[in-house]
Design a protein around this motif. Structure first.
Motif, short mmCIF file in Angstrom:
data_model
loop_
_atom_site.label_atom_id
_atom_site.label_comp_id
_atom_site.label_asym_id
_atom_site.label_seq_id
_atom_site.Cartn_x
_atom_site.Cartn_y
_atom_site.Cartn_z
N LYS A 10 0.93 -1.07 0.03
CA LYS A 10 0.06 -0.14 -0.22
C LYS A 10 0.90 1.26 -0.08
O LYS A 10 1.54 1.65 0.96
CB LYS A 10 -1.12 0.19 1.24
N GLU A 30 -7.53 2.82 -4.94
CA GLU A 30 -6.49 2.07 -5.97
C GLU A 30 -5.58 1.38 -4.94
O GLU A 30 -4.38 0.98 -5.37
CB GLU A 30 -6.00 2.82 -6.87
N TYR A 32 -3.82 2.70 -1.95
CA TYR A 32 -2.98 3.73 -0.98
C TYR A 32 -3.42 3.70 -0.07
O TYR A 32 -4.55 3.43 0.61
CB TYR A 32 -2.80 4.95 -1.92
N ARG A 326 -8.83 8.15 -10.33
CA ARG A 326 -8.44 6.70 -10.05
C ARG A 326 -7.58 6.04 -10.92
O ARG A 326 -6.60 5.42 -10.72
CB ARG A 326 -9.86 5.96 -10.25
N GLU A 327 -7.76 6.58 -12.37
CA GLU A 327 -6.84 6.37 -13.46
C GLU A 327 -5.47 6.66 -13.20
O GLU A 327 -4.47 6.07 -13.61
CB GLU A 327 -7.44 6.67 -14.62
N ALA A 329 -3.93 7.30 -10.36
CA ALA A 329 -3.66 6.44 -9.15
C ALA A 329 -3.15 5.08 -9.59
O ALA A 329 -2.12 4.55 -9.15
CB ALA A 329 -4.69 6.45 -8.12
N LYS A 330 -4.00 4.59 -10.54
CA LYS A 330 -3.78 3.20 -10.98
C LYS A 330 -2.48 3.39 -12.19
O LYS A 330 -1.57 2.29 -11.73
CB LYS A 330 -4.76 2.79 -11.96
N ARG A 333 0.83 3.15 -9.68
CA ARG A 333 0.85 2.32 -8.80
C ARG A 333 2.27 1.45 -9.01
O ARG A 333 2.92 0.91 -8.10
CB ARG A 333 -0.24 1.45 -8.58
#
Length: 369
Positions: A10, A30, A32, A326-327, A329-330, A333
């Motif tokens: 995470k 996502e 974190y 979100r995209e 963050a994705k 990652r």
């Protein structure tokens, strides 16, 4: 599997100018984890704590030293939306000359003090033109100068293109520490004419909202306002009131008495303002409730906002729509799990330093195609 990769990890966030936590929540979706946060708005901090736990500090950021404060943990990512009032196109644009605009430098100090692998900073579209473009140029150069160097990629997002039921344009700065070798490219739109899915509409977002009990109080309005709204069609605003009608008003900006259009995303939800600025329902002649506004900002129904109706309105309107990031963050990652092939970022770093902001924005957009 490569032993250096940890797909369960995470990534740890230090969040500043956190507000109620919209930006953080999008990253939490996502995988974190926010380990420390800060804001100077008391009720926003209470909302943040209600949803993320006791990690936020209610304190003036100018009184926090990220270089010396040992209570601030190490992190993978620094996240935040530095104050935008001095950059917004709604107001005059003092930009970096404004008392609030200069607060972005505290964001830069946190990046410098914590040296995260990456940072994500959010601001309004008006930043692109504030001070004749000098504001964004200064911000990018300040971020780039932080040792050991960050590749800084600003991009103008319309969050409706990423699944938010609202047309909302915001600039996201993504900075990648050079020594990570992580080749970040902003994600392509997922919704609308440039994506592979249709827009999420206001009508879809509000289905069943009347059943939600929290932050869903109806707003009292005058009978005169109700009659005005009855003259405004779906998707219309005050300009639809006939000029010969006694209720006609003039000299206002477009979001005044604006009603939703159910088959498209809502227009931008704002944080504050006088009469006629709440955003209005259709077909019911009334202001949107805070829970309806939260739905249009893509917050889930179990996200709790603390404070009175006006304070909650402010928090929702100031927030980053969580689904909209979100995209990003994705896409980030793999940097934290180790699931990527490092490249030499120095050539790109040097190349981008020679670009104007216009050229940089065009370059970043071209990478997405």
């Amino acid at each position: 599997m490569d032993s250096t990769k940890d797909f369960t990890y995470k990534p740890k966030i230090v969040s500043i100018f956190s507000g109620c936590g919209g930006l953080d929540f999008g990253f939490h979706m996502e995988g974190y984890e926010t380990v420390w946060a800060n804001d100077f708005a008391e009720w926003a901090c209470k909302s943040f704590a209600a949803n993320f736990g006791d990690v936020i500090r209610y304190k003036d950021i100018t009184q926090i030293n990220p270089y010396k404060d040992k209570t601030i943990p190490e992190c993978d990512l620094v996240l935040g939306g530095f104050p935008c009032q001095d950059f917004s196109i709604i107001w005059k644009q003092p930009g970096l000359n404004g008392t609030r605009g200069g607060l972005f430098r505290h964001f830069a100090e946190f990046v410098d003090g914590k040296k995260p692998k990456a940072f994500v900073a959010e601001n309004v579209k008006g930043l692109l033109t504030a001070n004749g473009g000098k504001a964004i140029d200064t911000i990018v150069k300040d971020f780039e100068s932080i040792a050991p160097g960050y590749v800084v990629k600003p991009h103008l997002y319309n969050f409706a293109e990423y699944g938010v039921p609202q047309f909302r344009e915001r600039v996201l700065f993504v900075g990648i520490r050079i020594d990570t070798g992580f080749d970040f490219v902003h994600p392509k739109p997922t919704h609308g004419p440039n994506g592979y899915l249709p827009y999420v509409t206001a009508g879809e977002a509000l289905v069943g909202v009347e059943q939600v009990s929290t932050n869903n109080e109806l707003i009292n309005i005058k009978e005169k306002t109700k009659k005005m709204l009855e003259l405004i069609p779906e998707g219309g605003n005050f300009t639809d009131i006939p000029k010969d009608n006694p209720l006609y008003v003039k000299g206002m900006i477009s979001h005044v008495y604006r009603r939703i259009k159910r088959d498209e995303p809502a227009k931008t939800i704002i944080a504050a303002g006088g009469g006629g600025t709440w955003g209005y329902h259709y077909p019911e002649p009334r202001p949107l409730t805070n829970r309806e506004r939260a739905r249009l900002q893509s917050f889930p129904d179990n996200f709790i906002f603390e404070g009175n109706v006006t304070e909650v309105r402010r928090q929702i309107g100031n927030a980053v729509p969580p689904v909209g990031v979100r995209e990003v963050a994705k896409r980030l990652r793999p940097l934290f799990t180790g699931d990527y092939k490092p490249v030499d970022l120095m050539p790109e770093y040097e190349k981008m330093k020679t670009m104007t902001i216009k050229q940089r924005l065009e370059y970043v957009t071209a990478q997405m195609n």
